[in-house]
Design an enzyme around this catalytic site. Structure first.
Site, PDB file in Angstrom:
ATOM      1  N   CYS A  63       0.894  -1.218   0.238  1.00  0.00           N
ATOM      2  CA  CYS A  63      -0.136  -0.219   0.152  1.00  0.00           C
ATOM      3  C   CYS A  63       1.063   1.279  -0.063  1.00  0.00           C
ATOM      4  O   CYS A  63       1.621   1.635   0.920  1.00  0.00           O
ATOM      5  CB  CYS A  63      -0.993  -0.052   1.318  1.00  0.00           C
ATOM      6  SG  CYS A  63      -1.670   1.457   1.560  1.00  0.00           S
ATOM      7  N   CYS A  75       0.121   3.572   2.697  1.00  0.00           N
ATOM      8  CA  CYS A  75       0.731   3.206   4.021  1.00  0.00           C
ATOM      9  C   CYS A  75       2.317   3.573   4.198  1.00  0.00           C
ATOM     10  O   CYS A  75       2.632   3.921   5.540  1.00  0.00           O
ATOM     11  CB  CYS A  75       0.510   1.543   4.156  1.00  0.00           C
ATOM     12  SG  CYS A  75      -1.269   1.211   3.991  1.00  0.00           S
TER      13      CYS A  75
END
Length: 100
Positions: free
Chosen positions: A23, A26
């Site tokens: 991600c 993230c």
């Protein structure tokens, strides 16, 4: 190792970062959370939960988007947010929502 349940039942606020290694947002959030921890030091615990390795936990907390941060204290969910926030915004929420 403490269980997730034991960790979030702390009387110290616990910020849980649900993330995935693939991600992009993230990865952007990780250094921000490190700065939050550096600022608040012992007043908060921050733990990271990889949703790919902990699918049952992610499902239990209905994590749909990544990253998702959930703030717990004494086992209660005080706040949750998906997406990347700035350091000052995260710190403000932690201080406002927890009884620090």
């Amino acid at each position: 190792m403490s269980s997730f349940h034991d960790i979030i039942n702390s009387d110290k606020p616990v910020l849980v970062d649900f993330f995935a290694t693939w991600c992009g947002p993230c990865k952007m959030l990780a250094p921000v959370l490190k700065e939050v921890k550096d600022n608040l030091e012992e007043r908060i615990s921050i733990i990271k939960i990889d949703v790919d390795k902990n699918q049952q936990l992610a499902s239990q907390y209905q994590v749909r988007g990544l990253p998702t941060m959930i703030l717990f204290q004494n086992g209660k969910q005080l706040w949750r947010q998906s997406g990347v926030l700035q350091k000052k915004d995260i710190i403000n929420v932690i201080l406002e929502k927890s009884n620090q």
